[in-house]
Design a protein around this motif. Sequence first.
Motif, PDB file in Angstrom:
ATOM      1  N   ARG A 285       0.021  -5.267   5.096  1.00 50.95           N
ATOM      2  CA  ARG A 285       0.628  -4.269   4.277  1.00 50.95           C
ATOM      3  C   ARG A 285       2.249  -4.179   5.170  1.00 50.95           C
ATOM      4  O   ARG A 285       3.053  -3.731   4.196  1.00 50.95           O
ATOM      5  CB  ARG A 285       0.196  -2.743   5.239  1.00 50.95           C
ATOM      6  CG  ARG A 285       0.803  -1.473   5.052  1.00 50.95           C
ATOM      7  CD  ARG A 285       0.727  -1.054   3.481  1.00 50.95           C
ATOM      8  NE  ARG A 285      -0.861  -1.066   3.269  1.00 50.95           N
ATOM      9  CZ  ARG A 285      -1.587   0.094   3.604  1.00 50.95           C
ATOM     10  NH1 ARG A 285      -1.028   1.208   3.987  1.00 50.95           N
ATOM     11  NH2 ARG A 285      -2.926   0.161   3.047  1.00 50.95           N
TER      12      ARG A 285
ATOM     13  N   TYR B 135      -9.090   2.674  -1.928  1.00 49.15           N
ATOM     14  CA  TYR B 135      -7.935   2.629  -0.960  1.00 49.15           C
ATOM     15  C   TYR B 135      -8.594   1.738   0.247  1.00 49.15           C
ATOM     16  O   TYR B 135      -9.965   1.348   0.295  1.00 49.15           O
ATOM     17  CB  TYR B 135      -7.796   4.131  -0.213  1.00 49.15           C
ATOM     18  CG  TYR B 135      -7.008   4.750  -1.015  1.00 49.15           C
ATOM     19  CD1 TYR B 135      -5.639   4.696  -1.106  1.00 49.15           C
ATOM     20  CD2 TYR B 135      -7.395   5.982  -1.892  1.00 49.15           C
ATOM     21  CE1 TYR B 135      -4.882   5.698  -1.883  1.00 49.15           C
ATOM     22  CE2 TYR B 135      -6.945   6.637  -2.804  1.00 49.15           C
ATOM     23  CZ  TYR B 135      -5.537   6.700  -2.717  1.00 49.15           C
ATOM     24  OH  TYR B 135      -4.778   7.529  -3.550  1.00 49.15           O
TER      25      TYR B 135
ATOM     26  N   ASP C  93      -5.910   2.927   5.416  1.00 52.17           N
ATOM     27  CA  ASP C  93      -5.247   4.072   4.844  1.00 52.17           C
ATOM     28  C   ASP C  93      -6.162   5.387   5.329  1.00 52.17           C
ATOM     29  O   ASP C  93      -5.625   6.314   5.694  1.00 52.17           O
ATOM     30  CB  ASP C  93      -5.370   4.191   3.198  1.00 52.17           C
ATOM     31  CG  ASP C  93      -4.661   3.263   2.573  1.00 52.17           C
ATOM     32  OD1 ASP C  93      -3.433   2.865   2.880  1.00 52.17           O
ATOM     33  OD2 ASP C  93      -4.947   2.338   1.706  1.00 52.17           O
TER      34      ASP C  93
END
Length: 221
Positions: free
Chosen positions: A23, A93, A97
Amino acid sequence: AFYAVYNLCFYYSSEIQHQYEDRHRDGAKVTVQSNDVAFAVHAFLLSLITFCQIGYYSTSRAAQHPHKVIGILMAIIVTVCLICLILVLVGEYQWLDFLYLLSYVKVTISLIKYVPQVILNYQRKSTVGWSIWNIILDFTGGVLSDLQLIGDCADFGDWSGITGNLAKFGLGFVSISFDIVFMVQHYVIYPGQHGEMLTTPLLQLPDEVEEEHVGRRTRRE
């Protein structure tokens, strides 16, 4: 509980750590430390003990019930978390998250929990019967927590660690902000009352409130 799950997963789960690296950037290090895990688990256990004490010591006359607004807020939080969990399970997701959502819930709850005491101090125009030492300790912890996060980011050479662990920074900031408000109330706005003997309860039982209302109506008549 949410913050404990968040820290435990970030600290121990290699899957979460890999998702974090993807990420942010390759080689990005998670800034959750062992003391963060200890803090979250410790807070959860003490909160659980306090909750059990409320249930054990409450009587029908002095039972404590959450406000309807709190019940609605909790229902919304649980619903949103369940929806997010379902989306994670179907692959929409990542677990990262979901953990971020849990951490944001924790920050929101911390933001809300300080407000009633601020209002109560204002309504009473006093801080008598309320310990300032807990606030001083909380303020110190918030400052040191944010300083540790900044120091870790500087050591790693990666300032995205702040946004990657925004819950820790947010909790420290919220604590510091409200603690400053409490200290201003205690030492500046309502000074000179700290040594007074408290002769009336801070909160009245329902029966006592009703008796007071009846007494006022009787005196007016």
